[in-house]
Design an enzyme around this catalytic site. Structure first.
Site, short mmCIF file in Angstrom:
data_model
loop_
_atom_site.label_atom_id
_atom_site.label_comp_id
_atom_site.label_asym_id
_atom_site.label_seq_id
_atom_site.Cartn_x
_atom_site.Cartn_y
_atom_site.Cartn_z
N PRO A 161 161.06 44.91 5.29
CA PRO A 161 160.15 43.76 5.39
C PRO A 161 158.73 44.17 5.02
O PRO A 161 158.26 45.25 5.41
CB PRO A 161 160.25 43.38 6.87
CG PRO A 161 161.64 43.80 7.26
CD PRO A 161 161.87 45.08 6.50
N CYS A 162 158.05 43.31 4.26
CA CYS A 162 156.84 43.76 3.57
C CYS A 162 155.53 43.02 3.86
O CYS A 162 154.55 43.25 3.15
CB CYS A 162 157.09 43.74 2.08
SG CYS A 162 157.81 42.18 1.49
N PRO A 163 155.41 42.13 4.86
CA PRO A 163 154.14 41.42 5.02
C PRO A 163 152.95 42.33 5.31
O PRO A 163 151.81 41.96 5.02
CB PRO A 163 154.41 40.47 6.20
CG PRO A 163 155.60 41.04 6.91
CD PRO A 163 156.42 41.67 5.83
N PHE A 168 152.16 44.94 3.78
CA PHE A 168 151.61 45.46 2.52
C PHE A 168 151.22 44.35 1.56
O PHE A 168 150.72 44.62 0.47
CB PHE A 168 152.64 46.38 1.84
CG PHE A 168 153.05 47.55 2.67
CD1 PHE A 168 152.13 48.52 3.03
CD2 PHE A 168 154.35 47.68 3.12
CE1 PHE A 168 152.50 49.61 3.81
CE2 PHE A 168 154.74 48.76 3.89
CZ PHE A 168 153.81 49.73 4.25
N VAL A 223 156.86 44.89 -1.91
CA VAL A 223 155.87 44.02 -2.56
C VAL A 223 154.91 44.83 -3.43
O VAL A 223 154.74 46.04 -3.24
CB VAL A 223 155.06 43.20 -1.53
CG1 VAL A 223 155.94 42.21 -0.82
CG2 VAL A 223 154.35 44.12 -0.54
#
EC number: 2.1.1.37
Length: 384
Positions: free
Chosen positions: A105-107, A109, A146
């Site tokens: 999961p990338c939020p 970055f 991301v």
């Protein structure tokens, strides 16, 4: 256990994959379509995992050989590590290569997200994934994230530290910032992809002394040059509800929203009615021109252009090109280039539907990368 490096028994034998952060299976499906076997699936969200199982049943796909694991990935760094090692060894004993694939999961970055980086809860999951790779030593891996992890200065430092850890564990790597448009996805979506393989497997060892692969064929299966796509004379914006006629080359039509709506027959798709019903805001919706994606929210897609990045969290709303509503789950799945046979369970909440769609790797991007990895392995792996 888990440390010995095998060789393929036969040129045609396909690697076996262990999937982490699996979501509802978009990334896995792209690899399976190329012939890889996904034997192990790990996803922490019960709703996403149920959707993964449901979609496979509806498409007639087999249950992963080692089953589904509804666990925090950190469990495989602690109490469940021995179990994971045993499964990897069992696979290797058949003569198959073992690959790990996943996109943490990338939020943390994402420039548009929390931007907490390595200190964020989700940011730490990237390190957990790398620790599992270096602790279990699969033969190769794919890490997806991301653009911000690769392009933002402070996050790039962290990314390089993760790579160094992988290099010290015996991997050589190659990375690229890819855009889903390159593979025919009707969506402007940039993602950094990091591929790594055990150095001992490569003959010849075609890399520099700094752990970088020099011959990884990232663009071998791309269909479009993104710079050419973006230079195309696309329609700008039109009054909402206006009849318009496109003037596009056939190749460009295939990366438009309407092409994919038609291709997936979204009006008759099982998830066609799965969209948020506006309680208010109808008047506001009517004022947004078709193709106006300039704002943070209330972006109206253009039927004869590609979509901006599929992202439905943080109050971002994407409107149907010519209807007074948000897009449906069926339409969002089409923009993610999923086969029309793919569907989400009707029992799934709308919030979870759009979250899992937005989090997923576009199918055609996944399939293109699967083809790329397959080609690289065939050309560069030691064989008996």
């Amino acid at each position: 256990m888990g440390k010995q490096i095998p060789q393929l028994k036969a040129k045609h034998q396909m690697p076996v994959l262990f999937s982490f952060f699996s979501g509802s299976g978009f990334l896995d499906l792209g690899f399976e379509n190329e012939g890889f076997e996904v034997a192990f699936v790990n996803e922490i969200s019960p709703a996403f995992l149920e959707a993964y199982k449901y979609s496979r049943t509806r498409m007639g796909l087999p249950t992963p050989k080692y089953g589904y694991y509804n666990l925090d990935i950190n469990a495989f760094l602690n109490g469940r590590k021995k179990e994971l090692l045993q499964l990897v060894d069992t696979t290797r004993n058949t003569g198959s290569l073992v690959g790990f694939i996943g996109g943490p999961p990338c939020p943390d970055f994402s420039v548009a997200g929390k931007n907490k980086g390595a200190r964020g809860v989700n940011g730490k999951l990237s390190l957990a994934y790398v620790n599992i790779i270096t602790g279990v030593l699969p033969d190769f891996f794919l890490f997806e994230n991301v653009k911000g992890l690769w392009s933002t200065v402070k996050h790039r430092i962290y990314f390089e530290k993760l790579k160094l850890k992988l290099h010290k564990a015996g991997y050589v790597t190659s990375e690229r910032l890819c855009n889903a448009l390159e593979f025919g996805v009707p969506q402007d979506r940039e993602r950094v992809l990091l591929f790594g393989i055990r150095n001992e497997l490569l003959v010849p060892k075609d890399h520099t002394g700094f752990g970088e692969i020099t011959n990884f064929p990232w663009q071998k299966f791309t269909k479009y040059d993104v710079s050419e796509v973006k230079k195309n004379n696309w329609m700008n914006t039109n009054d909402f509800g206006k009849n318009i006629t496109p003037s596009l080359a056939d190749a460009m039509k295939q990366i438009t929203v309407q092409y994919w709506f038609d291709k997936n027959d979204v009006e008759h798709h099982p998830n066609a009615k799965s969209h948020f019903q506006p309680r208010k805001g109808i008047i506001k919706m009517q004022t947004v021109r078709e193709g106006d994606v300039s704002r943070k929210s209330y972006k109206r897609l253009h039927r004869y252009r590609y979509s901006p990045t599929v992202a439905y969290g943080n109050n971002e709303v994407h409107l149907h090109p010519y209807k007074e509503r948000r897009i449906s789950a069926a339409e969002a799945l089409a923009i993610q280039s999923l086969p029309k046979e793919f569907e989400l369970p009707q029992s799934m909440s709308l919030s979870n539907m759009f979250k899992t769609i937005g989090n997923g790797v576009p199918f055609l991007l996944s399939n293109g990368i699967a083809k790329t990895i397959h080609a690289f392995l065939k050309d560069n792996i030691c064989k008996k």
